[in-house]
Design an enzyme around this catalytic site. Sequence first.
Site, PDB file in Angstrom:
ATOM      1  N   THR A 125       0.642  -1.263   0.037  1.00  0.00           N
ATOM      2  CA  THR A 125      -0.128   0.088   0.142  1.00  0.00           C
ATOM      3  C   THR A 125       0.722   1.262   0.131  1.00  0.00           C
ATOM      4  OG1 THR A 125      -1.467   1.214   1.536  1.00  0.00           O
ATOM      5  CG2 THR A 125      -0.283  -0.307   2.464  1.00  0.00           C
ATOM      6  N   GLU A 127       0.237   3.595   1.864  1.00  0.00           N
ATOM      7  CA  GLU A 127       0.455   4.116   3.294  1.00  0.00           C
ATOM      8  C   GLU A 127       1.796   3.789   3.662  1.00  0.00           C
ATOM      9  OE1 GLU A 127      -1.815   5.399   5.825  1.00  0.00           O
ATOM     10  OE2 GLU A 127      -2.654   6.103   3.890  1.00  0.00           O
ATOM     11  N   TYR A 148      -0.980   0.176  10.710  1.00  0.00           N
ATOM     12  CA  TYR A 148      -1.526  -0.360   9.503  1.00  0.00           C
ATOM     13  C   TYR A 148      -0.259  -0.317   8.444  1.00  0.00           C
ATOM     14  CZ  TYR A 148      -3.493  -0.929   5.033  1.00  0.00           C
ATOM     15  OH  TYR A 148      -3.595  -1.346   3.532  1.00  0.00           O
ATOM     16  N   LYS A 152       2.023  -3.253   7.208  1.00  0.00           N
ATOM     17  CA  LYS A 152       2.152  -3.435   5.665  1.00  0.00           C
ATOM     18  C   LYS A 152       3.470  -3.483   5.097  1.00  0.00           C
ATOM     19  CE  LYS A 152      -2.127  -4.391   4.101  1.00  0.00           C
ATOM     20  NZ  LYS A 152      -2.332  -5.443   3.118  1.00  0.00           N
TER      21      LYS A 152
HETATM   22  P1  NAP Z   1     -11.493  -4.689   2.691  1.00  0.00           P
HETATM   23  O1  NAP Z   1     -12.723  -4.370   1.517  1.00  0.00           O
HETATM   24  O2  NAP Z   1     -11.423  -4.053   3.961  1.00  0.00           O
HETATM   25  O3  NAP Z   1     -11.171  -6.401   2.578  1.00  0.00           O
HETATM   26  C1  NAP Z   1     -10.637  -6.712   3.377  1.00  0.00           C
HETATM   27  C2  NAP Z   1     -10.618  -8.414   3.303  1.00  0.00           C
HETATM   28  O4  NAP Z   1      -9.670  -8.950   4.353  1.00  0.00           O
HETATM   29  C3  NAP Z   1     -12.001  -8.824   3.783  1.00  0.00           C
HETATM   30  O5  NAP Z   1     -12.367  -9.718   2.815  1.00  0.00           O
HETATM   31  C4  NAP Z   1     -11.903  -9.274   5.164  1.00  0.00           C
HETATM   32  O6  NAP Z   1     -12.743 -10.434   5.627  1.00  0.00           O
HETATM   33  C5  NAP Z   1     -10.421  -9.848   5.132  1.00  0.00           C
HETATM   34  N1  NAP Z   1      -9.784 -10.028   6.423  1.00  0.00           N
HETATM   35  C6  NAP Z   1      -9.668  -9.110   7.473  1.00  0.00           C
HETATM   36  N2  NAP Z   1      -9.270  -9.734   8.405  1.00  0.00           N
HETATM   37  C7  NAP Z   1      -8.854 -11.019   8.262  1.00  0.00           C
HETATM   38  C8  NAP Z   1      -8.192 -11.946   8.930  1.00  0.00           C
HETATM   39  N3  NAP Z   1      -7.836 -12.044  10.019  1.00  0.00           N
HETATM   40  N4  NAP Z   1      -7.954 -13.388   8.234  1.00  0.00           N
HETATM   41  C9  NAP Z   1      -8.545 -13.497   7.055  1.00  0.00           C
HETATM   42  N5  NAP Z   1      -9.079 -12.404   6.328  1.00  0.00           N
HETATM   43  C10 NAP Z   1      -9.361 -11.190   6.677  1.00  0.00           C
HETATM   44  O7  NAP Z   1      -9.945  -4.272   1.725  1.00  0.00           O
HETATM   45  P2  NAP Z   1      -9.898  -3.809   0.253  1.00  0.00           P
HETATM   46  O8  NAP Z   1     -10.095  -2.432  -0.017  1.00  0.00           O
HETATM   47  O9  NAP Z   1     -10.532  -4.860  -0.628  1.00  0.00           O
HETATM   48  O10 NAP Z   1      -8.355  -4.070   0.037  1.00  0.00           O
HETATM   49  C11 NAP Z   1      -7.662  -5.347  -0.371  1.00  0.00           C
HETATM   50  C12 NAP Z   1      -6.223  -5.469   0.265  1.00  0.00           C
HETATM   51  O11 NAP Z   1      -5.584  -4.425  -0.305  1.00  0.00           O
HETATM   52  C13 NAP Z   1      -6.101  -5.221   1.626  1.00  0.00           C
HETATM   53  O12 NAP Z   1      -4.869  -5.799   2.117  1.00  0.00           O
HETATM   54  C14 NAP Z   1      -5.732  -3.741   2.006  1.00  0.00           C
HETATM   55  O13 NAP Z   1      -4.827  -3.536   2.972  1.00  0.00           O
HETATM   56  C15 NAP Z   1      -4.855  -3.342   0.744  1.00  0.00           C
HETATM   57  N6  NAP Z   1      -4.939  -2.268   0.011  1.00  0.00           N
HETATM   58  C16 NAP Z   1      -6.013  -1.525  -0.007  1.00  0.00           C
HETATM   59  C17 NAP Z   1      -6.102  -0.390  -0.994  1.00  0.00           C
HETATM   60  C18 NAP Z   1      -7.373   0.356  -1.522  1.00  0.00           C
HETATM   61  O14 NAP Z   1      -7.256   1.614  -1.480  1.00  0.00           O
HETATM   62  N7  NAP Z   1      -8.559  -0.221  -1.170  1.00  0.00           N
HETATM   63  C19 NAP Z   1      -4.789   0.219  -1.272  1.00  0.00           C
HETATM   64  C20 NAP Z   1      -3.709  -0.548  -1.057  1.00  0.00           C
HETATM   65  C21 NAP Z   1      -3.665  -1.674  -0.405  1.00  0.00           C
HETATM   66  P3  NAP Z   1     -14.205 -10.116   6.256  1.00  0.00           P
HETATM   67  O15 NAP Z   1     -15.098  -9.492   5.136  1.00  0.00           O
HETATM   68  O16 NAP Z   1     -14.577 -11.440   6.785  1.00  0.00           O
HETATM   69  O17 NAP Z   1     -14.040  -8.781   6.970  1.00  0.00           O
HETATM   70  O1  F7E Z   2      -9.032   8.126   4.433  1.00  0.00           O
HETATM   71  C1  F7E Z   2      -9.568  11.717   5.650  1.00  0.00           C
HETATM   72  C2  F7E Z   2      -8.388  10.570   6.295  1.00  0.00           C
HETATM   73  O2  F7E Z   2     -10.017   6.150   5.455  1.00  0.00           O
HETATM   74  C3  F7E Z   2      -8.564   8.994   3.517  1.00  0.00           C
HETATM   75  C4  F7E Z   2      -7.235   2.113   3.034  1.00  0.00           C
HETATM   76  O3  F7E Z   2      -7.978   1.490   1.723  1.00  0.00           O
HETATM   77  O4  F7E Z   2      -6.225   3.408   1.595  1.00  0.00           O
HETATM   78  C5  F7E Z   2      -6.892   3.452   2.399  1.00  0.00           C
HETATM   79  O5  F7E Z   2      -6.616   4.321   3.707  1.00  0.00           O
HETATM   80  C6  F7E Z   2      -8.430  10.425   3.888  1.00  0.00           C
HETATM   81  C7  F7E Z   2      -7.463  10.362   5.259  1.00  0.00           C
HETATM   82  O6  F7E Z   2      -8.346   5.960   3.494  1.00  0.00           O
HETATM   83  C8  F7E Z   2     -12.475  11.152   7.238  1.00  0.00           C
HETATM   84  O7  F7E Z   2      -7.936  11.396   7.608  1.00  0.00           O
HETATM   85  C9  F7E Z   2     -11.227  12.703   6.623  1.00  0.00           C
HETATM   86  O8  F7E Z   2      -6.585  11.354   4.981  1.00  0.00           O
HETATM   87  O9  F7E Z   2     -10.625   6.773   3.208  1.00  0.00           O
HETATM   88  P1  F7E Z   2      -9.545   6.830   4.265  1.00  0.00           P
HETATM   89  P2  F7E Z   2      -6.711   5.733   3.671  1.00  0.00           P
HETATM   90  O10 F7E Z   2      -6.607   5.822   5.264  1.00  0.00           O
HETATM   91  O11 F7E Z   2      -6.138   6.678   2.826  1.00  0.00           O
HETATM   92  C10 F7E Z   2      -4.713   3.022   1.582  1.00  0.00           C
HETATM   93  C11 F7E Z   2      -4.028   3.346   0.312  1.00  0.00           C
HETATM   94  C12 F7E Z   2      -4.832   1.634   2.277  1.00  0.00           C
HETATM   95  O12 F7E Z   2      -4.000   0.873   1.846  1.00  0.00           O
HETATM   96  C13 F7E Z   2      -5.932   1.320   3.366  1.00  0.00           C
HETATM   97  O13 F7E Z   2      -6.087   0.089   3.320  1.00  0.00           O
HETATM   98  O14 F7E Z   2      -9.518  10.898   4.259  1.00  0.00           O
HETATM   99  N1  F7E Z   2     -10.611  11.936   6.131  1.00  0.00           N
HETATM  100  N2  F7E Z   2     -12.523  12.347   6.981  1.00  0.00           N
HETATM  101  C14 F7E Z   2     -11.421  10.756   6.527  1.00  0.00           C
HETATM  102  N3  F7E Z   2     -11.106   9.216   6.564  1.00  0.00           N
HETATM  103  C15 F7E Z   2     -12.346   8.583   7.123  1.00  0.00           C
HETATM  104  N4  F7E Z   2     -12.151   7.291   6.927  1.00  0.00           N
HETATM  105  N5  F7E Z   2     -13.573   9.069   7.659  1.00  0.00           N
HETATM  106  C16 F7E Z   2     -13.684  10.626   7.560  1.00  0.00           C
HETATM  107  O15 F7E Z   2     -14.720  10.822   8.117  1.00  0.00           O
END
Ligand code: NAP
Ligand code: F7E
Length: 332
Positions: A125, A127, A148, A152
């Site tokens: 990620t 992050e 987090y 990662k």
């Molecule tokens: P998500 O919607 O939060 O899905 C997370 C998945 O992980 C769900 O299926 C969840 O299962 C499962 N999980 C959570 N804890 C677990 C555990 N202890 N053992 C097995 N499975 C578990 O995340 P996503 O947005 O699809 O992202 C997919 C991956 O990419 C994640 O690793 C995330 O950190 C990474 N990532 C996401 C983004 C983004 O912007 N979306 C960017 C960079 C990296 P349940 O449904 O049972 O909770």
């Molecule tokens: O926040 C700001 C918050 O929670 C984005 C995950 O998929 O992307 C995701 O992480 C921004 C932050 O995503 C609210 O402070 C303001 O600056 O949607 P987010 P994230 O933290 O960028 C990365 C790439 C991952 O890997 C992660 O798994 O938005 N913000 N107001 C808020 N954020 C949330 N959640 N809620 C608010 O009310």
Amino acid sequence: MKRAFITGITGQDGSYLAELLLSKGYQVHGLVRRASTLNRSRIDHLHQNPDLHLHYGDLTDGVSLVNLIHAIEPHEVYNLGAQSHVKVSFEMPEYTASTDAVGTLRLLEAIRASGLDCRFYQASTSEMFGATPPPQAEDTAFYPRSPYGAAKLYSHWVTVNYREAYDLFAVSGILFNHESPRRGESFVTRKITLGVASIKLGITDTLTLGNLDAVRDWGYAPEYVEGMWRMLQHDEPGDYVLATGIGTTVREFCEAAFAHAGLDWQDHVRLDAKYERPTEVDALIGDATKAREVIGWEATTDAKGLAQIMVDADLEQLGRLVENKRGERQIP
Ligand code: NAP
Ligand code: F7E
């Protein structure tokens, strides 16, 4: 027939990846966690597909991973499972580390011990870059700003290490934020688009957010899972950034989402410090040149287009719920 094993199949990315792999003729195996109620709404529509197989397990339970790798003998493993919420990771740092850091190690060890010729994708990620200013590419220094991000980063490096130490085809995809109508409701984009739909339909009048100044590089999730698959089809394993290259503030995303529904965000958005993080990541903007040049991947949806897709989907979904409720009330 190629067999793929996906952890996190019930999540946003897992559901799109399962669809993609099934459409390519894979047999898809997914790890699901036991819960007191079924939480598989994102993959319900795939339920009848005979090539989809779901297995109980957990990234915190190494034995389940060893047994599943042994039974499935996958050609490709996609490790998407994670506690993926940055703010929640401050509240559950140990669980986040066990799932997002040690969970990856458990899975890599299960693969290594099996002796299978299996390709591995790690969901890394942006992050991990945290406090390092943009643009961020594969060789940019890491500086995570949350439990987090730190967890990662461990997984990223252990993936690199297993590639170098054991000659495993292990890939780390460093993905910047990617969203969709299937995005979890507590991430900011979905929170905003659901808020817009609720306000437009008269269910509520306000939306409460935290830091509006943060800059993110938001792309469209279905395009990103295609990138994951491409990374595993290349001749050589490596690390790749996937991003749009465009930075947008939370405020600008809000403005675009409200405007698409004919609303002014300033009339509805309120601020509350409880949504801020102890340490914020101010700006993430990725440089995906390597992905374009090596695997031919490029993002095509920008943040404004994404806001429109998500607002339209939430208006439709919430509108249907409201209609159903009205219908229920008319039944004597
Ligand atoms: P998500 O919607 O939060 O899905 C997370 C998945 O992980 C769900 O299926 C969840 O299962 C499962 N999980 C959570 N804890 C677990 C555990 N202890 N053992 C097995 N499975 C578990 O995340 P996503 O947005 O699809 O992202 C997919 C991956 O990419 C994640 O690793 C995330 O950190 C990474 N990532 C996401 C983004 C983004 O912007 N979306 C960017 C960079 C990296 P349940 O449904 O049972 O909770
Ligand atoms: O926040 C700001 C918050 O929670 C984005 C995950 O998929 O992307 C995701 O992480 C921004 C932050 O995503 C609210 O402070 C303001 O600056 O949607 P987010 P994230 O933290 O960028 C990365 C790439 C991952 O890997 C992660 O798994 O938005 N913000 N107001 C808020 N954020 C949330 N959640 N809620 C608010 O009310």
